[in-house]
Scaffold this motif. Sequence first.
Motif, PDB file in Angstrom:
ATOM      1  N   GLU A 128     137.402  -0.054 104.867  1.00 42.07           N
ATOM      2  CA  GLU A 128     137.138   0.436 105.869  1.00 42.07           C
ATOM      3  C   GLU A 128     135.489  -0.359 105.366  1.00 42.07           C
ATOM      4  O   GLU A 128     134.669  -0.486 103.569  1.00 42.07           O
ATOM      5  N   VAL A 129     135.291  -0.820 106.574  1.00 45.31           N
ATOM      6  CA  VAL A 129     133.451  -1.580 106.063  1.00 45.31           C
ATOM      7  C   VAL A 129     132.850  -0.030 106.429  1.00 45.31           C
ATOM      8  O   VAL A 129     133.067   0.858 106.825  1.00 45.31           O
ATOM      9  N   GLN A 130     131.445  -0.616 105.496  1.00 37.72           N
ATOM     10  CA  GLN A 130     130.630   0.786 105.702  1.00 37.72           C
ATOM     11  C   GLN A 130     129.219  -0.235 105.120  1.00 37.72           C
ATOM     12  O   GLN A 130     128.981  -1.188 103.815  1.00 37.72           O
ATOM     13  N   LEU A 131     128.211   0.307 105.789  1.00 37.80           N
ATOM     14  CA  LEU A 131     127.035   0.446 105.735  1.00 37.80           C
ATOM     15  C   LEU A 131     125.663   1.092 105.509  1.00 37.80           C
ATOM     16  O   LEU A 131     125.737   2.075 106.728  1.00 37.80           O
ATOM     17  N   VAL A 132     124.887   1.332 104.345  1.00 33.02           N
ATOM     18  CA  VAL A 132     124.704   2.477 104.120  1.00 33.02           C
ATOM     19  C   VAL A 132     122.700   2.136 103.991  1.00 33.02           C
ATOM     20  O   VAL A 132     122.422   1.535 102.812  1.00 33.02           O
ATOM     21  N   GLU A 133     122.215   2.177 105.174  1.00 34.01           N
ATOM     22  CA  GLU A 133     120.825   2.492 105.052  1.00 34.01           C
ATOM     23  C   GLU A 133     120.186   3.072 103.548  1.00 34.01           C
ATOM     24  O   GLU A 133     120.435   4.272 103.354  1.00 34.01           O
ATOM     25  N   SER A 134     118.797   2.756 103.331  1.00 34.09           N
ATOM     26  CA  SER A 134     118.004   3.311 101.596  1.00 34.09           C
ATOM     27  C   SER A 134     116.335   3.076 102.164  1.00 34.09           C
ATOM     28  O   SER A 134     116.592   1.654 102.692  1.00 34.09           O
ATOM     29  N   GLY A 135     115.630   4.388 101.379  1.00 36.61           N
ATOM     30  CA  GLY A 135     114.438   3.520 102.117  1.00 36.61           C
ATOM     31  C   GLY A 135     113.295   3.665 102.906  1.00 36.61           C
ATOM     32  O   GLY A 135     111.981   2.712 102.555  1.00 36.61           O
ATOM     33  N   GLY A 136     114.144   4.551 103.465  1.00 32.40           N
ATOM     34  CA  GLY A 136     113.161   4.194 104.384  1.00 32.40           C
ATOM     35  C   GLY A 136     111.615   5.991 103.634  1.00 32.40           C
ATOM     36  O   GLY A 136     111.846   6.261 103.471  1.00 32.40           O
ATOM     37  N   GLY A 137     110.949   5.898 105.026  1.00 27.11           N
ATOM     38  CA  GLY A 137     110.015   6.876 105.238  1.00 27.11           C
ATOM     39  C   GLY A 137     108.674   6.927 105.939  1.00 27.11           C
ATOM     40  O   GLY A 137     108.696   6.652 106.742  1.00 27.11           O
ATOM     41  N   LEU A 138     107.984   7.507 105.512  1.00 28.99           N
ATOM     42  CA  LEU A 138     106.282   7.982 105.608  1.00 28.99           C
ATOM     43  C   LEU A 138     105.554   6.399 104.845  1.00 28.99           C
ATOM     44  O   LEU A 138     105.208   7.009 103.498  1.00 28.99           O
ATOM     45  N   VAL A 139     104.523   6.429 105.488  1.00 27.38           N
ATOM     46  CA  VAL A 139     104.054   5.272 105.106  1.00 27.38           C
ATOM     47  C   VAL A 139     102.621   4.945 105.744  1.00 27.38           C
ATOM     48  O   VAL A 139     102.842   4.894 107.835  1.00 27.38           O
ATOM     49  N   GLN A 140     101.631   4.310 105.334  1.00 28.27           N
ATOM     50  CA  GLN A 140     100.480   4.450 106.193  1.00 28.27           C
ATOM     51  C   GLN A 140      99.694   3.262 106.709  1.00 28.27           C
ATOM     52  O   GLN A 140     100.371   2.227 105.193  1.00 28.27           O
ATOM     53  N   PRO A 141      99.415   2.959 107.473  1.00 24.60           N
ATOM     54  CA  PRO A 141      99.491   1.591 107.961  1.00 24.60           C
ATOM     55  C   PRO A 141      98.669   0.730 106.996  1.00 24.60           C
ATOM     56  O   PRO A 141      97.709   1.344 106.626  1.00 24.60           O
ATOM     57  N   GLY A 142      99.068  -0.678 107.392  1.00 29.42           N
ATOM     58  CA  GLY A 142      98.564  -2.021 106.033  1.00 29.42           C
ATOM     59  C   GLY A 142      99.271  -1.541 104.444  1.00 29.42           C
ATOM     60  O   GLY A 142      99.963  -2.426 103.984  1.00 29.42           O
ATOM     61  N   GLY A 143     100.187  -0.136 104.770  1.00 21.60           N
ATOM     62  CA  GLY A 143     101.349   0.150 103.432  1.00 21.60           C
ATOM     63  C   GLY A 143     101.933  -0.604 103.669  1.00 21.60           C
ATOM     64  O   GLY A 143     102.381  -2.035 104.285  1.00 21.60           O
ATOM     65  N   SER A 144     103.470  -0.740 102.446  1.00 21.66           N
ATOM     66  CA  SER A 144     104.521  -1.226 102.470  1.00 21.66           C
ATOM     67  C   SER A 144     106.064  -0.672 101.666  1.00 21.66           C
ATOM     68  O   SER A 144     105.709   0.733 101.458  1.00 21.66           O
ATOM     69  N   LEU A 145     106.832  -1.230 102.529  1.00 25.13           N
ATOM     70  CA  LEU A 145     108.091  -0.577 102.026  1.00 25.13           C
ATOM     71  C   LEU A 145     109.261  -1.413 102.331  1.00 25.13           C
ATOM     72  O   LEU A 145     109.533  -2.492 102.526  1.00 25.13           O
ATOM     73  N   ARG A 146     110.632  -1.231 101.476  1.00 27.05           N
ATOM     74  CA  ARG A 146     111.493  -1.939 101.080  1.00 27.05           C
ATOM     75  C   ARG A 146     112.952  -1.293 100.993  1.00 27.05           C
ATOM     76  O   ARG A 146     112.620  -0.268 101.018  1.00 27.05           O
TER      77      ARG A 146
END
Length: 120
Positions: free
Chosen positions: A1-19
């Motif tokens: 079974e194909v599975q794709l599981v995302e993570s790393g989201g959240g709240l960030v201020q303008p100009g910030g970074s996330l991966r």
Amino acid sequence: EVQLVESGGGLVQPGGSLRLSCVASGFTFSSNGMSWVRQAPGKGLEWVSGVTNGGGSTRYADSVKGRFTISRDNAKNTLYLQMNSLKPEDTAVYYCARYYSGLGSALDYWGQGTQVTVSS
């Protein structure tokens, strides 16, 4: 079974970074191109970026070009999206999706999504 599981989201201020990360299972990860697609509140799906199966070629939507970087680690079955200089208009649910074959082909499997909120 194909599975794709995302993570790393959240709240960030303008100009910030996330991966963001997407861990894949149930198929030979190195055989398929991969993509990130997002959906902002009350809007339709927007394709963000794609990468070939080997990682040697990438594509970006004009709205994120120069700020976002897609990459993959085939040894870890993981897709990444590095997001820098984030703007409020980047607020969306971000989905990892698999291309049926190469870039531009149909997206046949999707993850459940991870929320990114850019706000002060």
